[in-house]
Enzyme design. Sequence first.
Site, PDB file in Angstrom:
ATOM      1  N   HIS A 157      27.258 -98.807   8.101  1.00  0.00           N
ATOM      2  CA  HIS A 157      27.472 -98.729   9.540  1.00  0.00           C
ATOM      3  C   HIS A 157      28.724 -97.920   9.858  1.00  0.00           C
ATOM      4  CE1 HIS A 157      24.598-102.107   9.691  1.00  0.00           C
ATOM      5  NE2 HIS A 157      24.379-101.696  10.920  1.00  0.00           N
ATOM      6  N   LYS A 161      32.361-101.002  13.496  1.00  0.00           N
ATOM      7  CA  LYS A 161      31.638-102.282  13.412  1.00  0.00           C
ATOM      8  C   LYS A 161      32.583-103.367  12.911  1.00  0.00           C
ATOM      9  CE  LYS A 161      27.380-104.396  11.719  1.00  0.00           C
ATOM     10  NZ  LYS A 161      27.020-104.877  13.076  1.00  0.00           N
TER      11      LYS A 161
END
Length: 264
Positions: A157, A161
């Site tokens: 990600h 995040k």
Amino acid sequence: MILPLNKSNLKLGGITLKVIINGYSGTMGKVLTNCVLDDEELELVAGVSPKHHDVNDKFNTYSSFAEVKEDADVVIDFSSPLALDGILEYCLNTKTPVVLATTGYNDEEMEKIHEAAKQIPVFLSFNMSLGVNILLKLVKEAAKNLNGFDIEIIEKHHNKKVDSPSGTAVMIANAVKEVREQSEFIYGRHGRTGKRQQNEVGIHAVRGGTIVGEHSAIFAGNDEILEINHSARSKNVFAEGAIAAAKYLVNQEPGFYNMDNMLG
């Protein structure tokens, strides 16, 4: 004659669903807002966010659900677990179905969600991508049939995040555990000694750049490897999945629902 919309019928005579978005000013909330505004079957009547500073000429905005004056047919949440109490209070008081697309709930919060589902329809998924939820079905099938194969999960990600591992990686691991009950989740292997154990499921997180979301379930056997992969190329896939969930949910009785219910 145009019939009034109620909580038991989705769309009659061209009537649209009224939507409230919680977290509309966040990164994912902005994507969802645009998708809802573009959908002819939906009307965005309000947005809620503690960080709201702008005046929007397309819908009313509020800093909390305590201020919301509009009625809605469904609430969609893309924010954080901190917003849960306010969302559930509004939805329970108004008997409004809610789609929860937030990750990171603890056990106490999950209990509140399940209690609310006794009175209103609640849809929860840690990943609203339709493709990811098909991946989960494939992972269960592979875990059931590939006895003796080692399983590793890798998720990637963007660098903003906040939770790790991702909610989706946890969903994949739990899908494996449904089939292989003795599975032990190993989060990375720093500091571990000794060889890999048969029942281990390795879970690994990568953070960098602007990666939207990539997940891989690796099944490694003797002389062969199977990988089941999903790559999200934009955040629209999550918004579209949440909208599909909202349209599904408004026709349901009070209860707890997820992608398995919707996809069948």
